[in-house]
Design a protein around this motif. Structure first.
Motif, PDB file in Angstrom:
ATOM      1  N   ALA A 127       0.838  -1.207   0.000  1.00  0.00           N
ATOM      2  CA  ALA A 127       0.000   0.000   0.000  1.00  0.00           C
ATOM      3  C   ALA A 127       0.870   1.253   0.000  1.00  0.00           C
ATOM      4  O   ALA A 127       0.556   2.238  -0.688  1.00  0.00           O
ATOM      5  CB  ALA A 127      -0.925  -0.003   1.212  1.00  0.00           C
ATOM      6  N   ASP A 128       1.967   1.230   0.762  1.00  0.00           N
ATOM      7  CA  ASP A 128       2.897   2.364   0.751  1.00  0.00           C
ATOM      8  C   ASP A 128       3.405   2.633  -0.661  1.00  0.00           C
ATOM      9  O   ASP A 128       3.468   3.784  -1.114  1.00  0.00           O
ATOM     10  CB  ASP A 128       4.094   2.080   1.669  1.00  0.00           C
ATOM     11  N   GLY A 129       3.784   1.562  -1.363  1.00  0.00           N
ATOM     12  CA  GLY A 129       4.328   1.740  -2.715  1.00  0.00           C
ATOM     13  C   GLY A 129       3.299   2.250  -3.698  1.00  0.00           C
ATOM     14  O   GLY A 129       3.606   3.101  -4.550  1.00  0.00           O
ATOM     15  N   ILE A 130       2.086   1.730  -3.609  1.00  0.00           N
ATOM     16  CA  ILE A 130       1.012   2.222  -4.484  1.00  0.00           C
ATOM     17  C   ILE A 130       0.768   3.708  -4.232  1.00  0.00           C
ATOM     18  O   ILE A 130       0.650   4.507  -5.176  1.00  0.00           O
ATOM     19  CB  ILE A 130      -0.272   1.412  -4.239  1.00  0.00           C
ATOM     20  N   ALA A 131       0.719   4.079  -2.963  1.00  0.00           N
ATOM     21  CA  ALA A 131       0.486   5.487  -2.616  1.00  0.00           C
ATOM     22  C   ALA A 131       1.655   6.365  -3.030  1.00  0.00           C
ATOM     23  O   ALA A 131       1.461   7.517  -3.442  1.00  0.00           O
ATOM     24  CB  ALA A 131       0.241   5.608  -1.113  1.00  0.00           C
ATOM     25  N   LEU A 132       2.875   5.831  -2.922  1.00  0.00           N
ATOM     26  CA  LEU A 132       4.047   6.597  -3.346  1.00  0.00           C
ATOM     27  C   LEU A 132       3.966   6.924  -4.830  1.00  0.00           C
ATOM     28  O   LEU A 132       4.260   8.055  -5.250  1.00  0.00           O
ATOM     29  CB  LEU A 132       5.321   5.805  -3.040  1.00  0.00           C
ATOM     30  N   PRO A 170      -0.293   9.018   1.163  1.00  0.00           N
ATOM     31  CA  PRO A 170      -1.752   9.059   1.348  1.00  0.00           C
ATOM     32  C   PRO A 170      -2.347   7.662   1.532  1.00  0.00           C
ATOM     33  O   PRO A 170      -3.008   7.123   0.643  1.00  0.00           O
ATOM     34  CB  PRO A 170      -2.243   9.711   0.053  1.00  0.00           C
ATOM     35  N   VAL A 171      -2.131   7.083   2.706  1.00  0.00           N
ATOM     36  CA  VAL A 171      -2.592   5.727   3.004  1.00  0.00           C
ATOM     37  C   VAL A 171      -3.537   5.758   4.208  1.00  0.00           C
ATOM     38  O   VAL A 171      -3.229   6.377   5.230  1.00  0.00           O
ATOM     39  CB  VAL A 171      -1.416   4.784   3.319  1.00  0.00           C
ATOM     40  N   LEU A 172      -4.653   5.055   4.067  1.00  0.00           N
ATOM     41  CA  LEU A 172      -5.520   4.778   5.206  1.00  0.00           C
ATOM     42  C   LEU A 172      -5.199   3.372   5.705  1.00  0.00           C
ATOM     43  O   LEU A 172      -5.454   2.382   5.006  1.00  0.00           O
ATOM     44  CB  LEU A 172      -6.985   4.828   4.792  1.00  0.00           C
ATOM     45  N   PHE A 173      -4.605   3.276   6.879  1.00  0.00           N
ATOM     46  CA  PHE A 173      -4.331   1.981   7.497  1.00  0.00           C
ATOM     47  C   PHE A 173      -5.543   1.602   8.351  1.00  0.00           C
ATOM     48  O   PHE A 173      -5.822   2.256   9.363  1.00  0.00           O
ATOM     49  CB  PHE A 173      -3.076   2.056   8.361  1.00  0.00           C
ATOM     50  N   CYS A 174      -6.248   0.575   7.924  1.00  0.00           N
ATOM     51  CA  CYS A 174      -7.520   0.207   8.563  1.00  0.00           C
ATOM     52  C   CYS A 174      -7.351  -1.058   9.393  1.00  0.00           C
ATOM     53  O   CYS A 174      -7.182  -2.152   8.833  1.00  0.00           O
ATOM     54  CB  CYS A 174      -8.596  -0.016   7.498  1.00  0.00           C
ATOM     55  N   ILE A 175      -7.384  -0.927  10.699  1.00  0.00           N
ATOM     56  CA  ILE A 175      -7.288  -2.085  11.594  1.00  0.00           C
ATOM     57  C   ILE A 175      -8.694  -2.537  11.958  1.00  0.00           C
ATOM     58  O   ILE A 175      -9.467  -1.779  12.545  1.00  0.00           O
ATOM     59  CB  ILE A 175      -6.526  -1.747  12.885  1.00  0.00           C
ATOM     60  N   GLU A 176      -9.014  -3.767  11.614  1.00  0.00           N
ATOM     61  CA  GLU A 176     -10.273  -4.360  12.054  1.00  0.00           C
ATOM     62  C   GLU A 176      -9.997  -5.075  13.375  1.00  0.00           C
ATOM     63  O   GLU A 176      -9.527  -6.211  13.388  1.00  0.00           O
ATOM     64  CB  GLU A 176     -10.792  -5.348  11.018  1.00  0.00           C
ATOM     65  N   ASN A 177     -10.272  -4.408  14.460  1.00  0.00           N
ATOM     66  CA  ASN A 177     -10.015  -4.992  15.780  1.00  0.00           C
ATOM     67  C   ASN A 177     -11.249  -5.785  16.196  1.00  0.00           C
ATOM     68  O   ASN A 177     -12.197  -5.252  16.767  1.00  0.00           O
ATOM     69  CB  ASN A 177      -9.709  -3.897  16.802  1.00  0.00           C
ATOM     70  N   ASN A 178     -11.197  -7.089  15.894  1.00  0.00           N
ATOM     71  CA  ASN A 178     -12.378  -7.917  16.145  1.00  0.00           C
ATOM     72  C   ASN A 178     -12.225  -8.829  17.353  1.00  0.00           C
ATOM     73  O   ASN A 178     -12.957  -9.802  17.502  1.00  0.00           O
ATOM     74  CB  ASN A 178     -12.764  -8.717  14.894  1.00  0.00           C
ATOM     75  N   GLY A 179     -11.254  -8.516  18.197  1.00  0.00           N
ATOM     76  CA  GLY A 179     -11.192  -9.192  19.485  1.00  0.00           C
ATOM     77  C   GLY A 179     -10.279 -10.380  19.584  1.00  0.00           C
ATOM     78  O   GLY A 179      -9.761 -10.690  20.659  1.00  0.00           O
ATOM     79  N   TYR A 180     -10.054 -11.093  18.457  1.00  0.00           N
ATOM     80  CA  TYR A 180      -9.286 -12.326  18.524  1.00  0.00           C
ATOM     81  C   TYR A 180      -8.386 -12.487  17.297  1.00  0.00           C
ATOM     82  O   TYR A 180      -8.817 -12.260  16.167  1.00  0.00           O
ATOM     83  CB  TYR A 180     -10.202 -13.555  18.607  1.00  0.00           C
ATOM     84  N   GLY A 181      -7.152 -12.905  17.517  1.00  0.00           N
ATOM     85  CA  GLY A 181      -6.298 -13.390  16.458  1.00  0.00           C
ATOM     86  C   GLY A 181      -6.364 -14.904  16.506  1.00  0.00           C
ATOM     87  O   GLY A 181      -5.737 -15.518  17.370  1.00  0.00           O
ATOM     88  N   LEU A 182      -7.152 -15.497  15.618  1.00  0.00           N
ATOM     89  CA  LEU A 182      -7.588 -16.886  15.710  1.00  0.00           C
ATOM     90  C   LEU A 182      -8.239 -17.067  17.078  1.00  0.00           C
ATOM     91  O   LEU A 182      -9.339 -16.596  17.288  1.00  0.00           O
ATOM     92  CB  LEU A 182      -6.434 -17.875  15.457  1.00  0.00           C
ATOM     93  N   SER A 183      -7.533 -17.685  18.057  1.00  0.00           N
ATOM     94  CA  SER A 183      -8.167 -17.854  19.374  1.00  0.00           C
ATOM     95  C   SER A 183      -7.529 -16.979  20.446  1.00  0.00           C
ATOM     96  O   SER A 183      -7.943 -17.027  21.605  1.00  0.00           O
ATOM     97  CB  SER A 183      -8.065 -19.318  19.808  1.00  0.00           C
ATOM     98  N   LEU A 407       4.890  -0.021  -6.076  1.00  0.00           N
ATOM     99  CA  LEU A 407       5.227   0.847  -7.206  1.00  0.00           C
ATOM    100  C   LEU A 407       4.976   0.127  -8.523  1.00  0.00           C
ATOM    101  O   LEU A 407       4.434   0.692  -9.467  1.00  0.00           O
ATOM    102  CB  LEU A 407       6.695   1.277  -7.118  1.00  0.00           C
ATOM    103  N   SER A 408       5.373  -1.142  -8.574  1.00  0.00           N
ATOM    104  CA  SER A 408       5.167  -1.922  -9.789  1.00  0.00           C
ATOM    105  C   SER A 408       3.686  -2.100 -10.093  1.00  0.00           C
ATOM    106  O   SER A 408       3.250  -1.942 -11.239  1.00  0.00           O
ATOM    107  CB  SER A 408       5.846  -3.289  -9.638  1.00  0.00           C
ATOM    108  N   ILE A 409       2.894  -2.431  -9.083  1.00  0.00           N
ATOM    109  CA  ILE A 409       1.450  -2.590  -9.279  1.00  0.00           C
ATOM    110  C   ILE A 409       0.835  -1.314  -9.842  1.00  0.00           C
ATOM    111  O   ILE A 409      -0.057  -1.358 -10.692  1.00  0.00           O
ATOM    112  CB  ILE A 409       0.778  -2.982  -7.947  1.00  0.00           C
ATOM    113  N   ASN A 410       1.347  -0.185  -9.408  1.00  0.00           N
ATOM    114  CA  ASN A 410       0.817   1.105  -9.858  1.00  0.00           C
ATOM    115  C   ASN A 410       1.572   1.642 -11.073  1.00  0.00           C
ATOM    116  O   ASN A 410       1.509   2.829 -11.374  1.00  0.00           O
ATOM    117  CB  ASN A 410       0.862   2.123  -8.718  1.00  0.00           C
TER     118      ASN A 410
END
Length: 658
Positions: A127-132, A170-183, A407-410
């Protein structure tokens, strides 16, 4: 749950509802099919739909989004045809990975979605590279990338936030804090109250958002996107939510306290929003039934298309042919003018000329800007190309490799300098799991060159002296180049930059300032997969590369009675095995020299291939010579005996007289 409509019109309110309902209904259908054995695995996002839908609808269609495996709402909000999604989950041809990867492990340029890999962390750097790339082109766009609270413990998360902050991406880092990493509950994963607080350490803004409130998600993300488009900067978002089903269906939810589960059931994002729309008159029970019927029909029709599609068939030629992006090598021949320069100067000259040739080629590495890199390869580049293209990086190899992929993807090209080849170990994961596999998985190129100053003989000890090419020749999807002479280094580097596939470009630092050669002054290229006959003979074949070529020359000059064929491989992947066979068929004797430790190296593979394909031409056993099976020692006497030069001479004489 409190909803604030703000300035949203009636249509948008309904779009958000439909946006959540569709992935929920698809998931409910998938859970039935999972029990019937018609899909193999499922990662549920039930209860988290508001995040995927709200974020995606706040972005523009040409803005990239990098989801994870609970973000079905991202894919449906981008209007991906359902039959293609269903085919993807069944491993069918019309999916996005030709049956080569499952679930949401794919990307699609058509819908500006870049899917995850199971290692999670690298997508943050991508995401950093795409935004760059967007920032360098002055495109007022946002890139949104998802991660879970568990993955915030990975180093890539911290590296990605740091780089985004330092470079104002210009990156939005979106953390989905759903309570558990697996268990594993959050209190066993981190010891801060809110993950959003981590942004302070990186000089970033952050927000905490109720991830089950669709209007709050959409309104706040929309507001932030508009702000970022005007003034590019990263923002960390923590969405508070809950995972109502297991990590994946097989794991269940027995580890979740029943009371906690019931509390979150009351916060269901769809049920609550639906009740709100019914109450304010935006929606009726009749509307709901009609909508559910329409979505149900769409699901059934597209499932039929996917189920009716035949199972994918194996085609070995296609499988092998899709490892690399097709590269139509165009030879650029040099003019006659040459000059006698060092190996290091040839690398620098090739890099500089490629920078002029490719206006969107970006260089990244530690200390490469004003300082010119520790070996001064890029000295003087900043005045010519500017800091935007010659970029100093923090010490974070993993995220810089991932950013190069972005960067390559973009649509850009990237060259990453590892300060020393040894340090690539901290960037190993994105190289072997992201760059190497992307084209095979979802037809996406990785237009990235990793420069690798390598090799012993300079008294640098165990962490600055490795020649670790075998780490990468083993990995399908990577190309590995290892020149021995200045002219080869320049021409092959130019080709590596032209090639849309990931290239590991090894530069022996012991050759940098000790080896001179006549090098064409202007731009030219040399083909991959073509070995070079340094000298020709009839008695014995010597096959080597890198510094080994110069050791072999020195030993052969000491023993003029040995009429040897000396073959410099130049590239290890692709490998010119035809040249090895041609030489062996002429001489009947083969010795393979490598600087790397012997076991598991390129010499072993060549030896095995010779035994399988050329056994009848052998007049003696194949000899393999490599360094001792130890780390590279520091003291001069220890290093000299670690390296294989003396052992090569003895083995050469023994093979010659066999």
């Amino acid at each position: 749950m409190r909803y604030h409509i703000g300035d949203l019109d009636q249509q948008k309110l309904l779009d958000l509802y439909t946006g959540m309902l569709k992935p929920r209904m698809i998931e409910e259908k998938m859970l039935i099919l999972l029990r019937q054995g018609k899909v193999s695995k499922w990662f549920s996002g039930i209860g988290q739909e508001a995040i995927s839908v709200g974020v995606t609808q706040a972005l523009k269609e040409d803005e990239y989004i990098l989801p994870m495996h609970r973000n079905l709402g991202v894919f449906t909000s981008r209007n991906i045809p359902l039959n293609r999604l269903f085919a993807q989950w069944q491993g069918k041809q019309s999916g996005f990975t030709n049956g080569r990867d499952r679930s949401f492990h794919f990307g699609t340029q058509e819908y500006k979605i870049v899917g995850m890999i199971s290692h999670l962390g690298p997508q943050l750097g991508v995401a950093d590279g795409i935004a760059l790339a967007d920032m360098l082109r002055r495109k007022k766009r946002v890139t949104a990338v998802f991660t879970g609270e568990g993955a915030t413990s990975e180093g890539d998360f911290h590296e990605a936030l740091n780089v985004a902050s330092v470079w104002n991406l210009p990156v939005l880092f979106c953390i989905e804090n759903n309570g558990y990493g697996l268990s594993t509950p959050t209190n066993e994963q981190y010891n801060c109250e809110n993950l959003a607080d981590r942004a302070k350490g990186y000089g970033m803004e952050s927000r905490i958002i109720d991830g089950n409130n669709i209007l709050e998600v959409y309104a706040k993300v929309d507001e932030l996107c508009k702000a970022i488009r005007k003034r590019p900067r990263p923002i960390l978002l923590e969405f508070k939510t809950f995972r109502m089903r297991g990590h994946e269906e097989a794991s269940g939810t027995k580890y979740v306290p029943e009371k906690l589960m019931k509390e979150w059931e009351k916060k269901d994002p769809i049920a609550n929003y639906e009740a709100f729309l019914l109450e304010n008159g935006s929606l009726s029970e009749e509307n709901i039934e009609q909508l559910k019927g329409s979505i149900s029909d769409e699901i059934d029709e597209n499932l039929k298309l996917a189920f009716d599609e035949p199972s994918i068939s194996f085609n070995e030629t296609k499988e092998l042919g899709d490892i690399y992006q097709p590269f139509d090598y165009q030879e650029t021949k040099p003019k006659e003018e040459t000059k006698n320069i060092r190996f290091v100067d040839a690398i620098s000259e090739g890099l500089e000329q490629s920078m002029y040739r490719h206006n969107e080629l970006i260089l990244m590495g530690q200390d490469i800007a004003d300082y010119g890199g520790v070996f001064k390869i890029t000295e003087g580049f900043v005045p010519k190309f500017g800091r935007s293209r010659v970029r100093n990086t923090p010490i974070c190899e993993s995220v810089i490799v991932s950013a190069a992929m972005g960067l390559s993807i973009n649509g850009m090209k990237a060259v990453v300098e590892m300060q020393f080849a040894d340090f690539v170990s901290t960037g190993f994961n994105p190289i072997v799991n992201y760059l190497a596999k992307s084209h095979y998985r979802w037809n996406e190129k990785a237009d990235v060159v990793i420069r690798m100053p390598c090799g012993a003989g300079v008294g640098a000890g165990p962490f600055h002296s490795q020649t670790n090419e075998a780490w990468f020749t083993k990995t399908p999807g990577l190309k590995v180049v290892y020149p021995a002479f200045p002219a080869d280094a320049k021409g092959l580097l130019n080709t590596a930059i032209n090639d849309p596939n990931p290239v590991l470009f090894f530069e022996h630092k012991g050759l940098y300032r000790s080896v001179y050669g006549e090098v064409p002054s202007d731009y030219y290229t040399l083909p991959f997969g073509k070995a070079n006959w340094v000298r020709k003979g009839e008695a014995i074949s010597v096959v080597t590369y890198g510094a080994g070529v110069h050791w072999a020359i020195e030993v052969l000059e000491k023993h003029p009675e040995i009429d040897a064929d000396l073959l410099d491989l130049r590239t290890l992947q692709p490998l010119d095995f035809d040249a090895v066979k041609t030489s062996l068929k002429k001489t009947g004797k083969l010795i393979i020299l490598q600087e790397d430790t012997l076991f598991g190296g390129i010499a072993s593979d060549i030896s095995a291939m010779v035994m399988e394909e050329c056994f009848e031409y052998l007049d003696a056993p194949v000899k393999r010579i490599g360094s001792l099976e130890t780390p590279v020692p520091f003291a001069k006497e220890l290093e000299a005996n670690y390296l294989p030069k003396k052992r090569f001479e003895a083995a050469l004489l023994e093979l010659y007289t066999y």
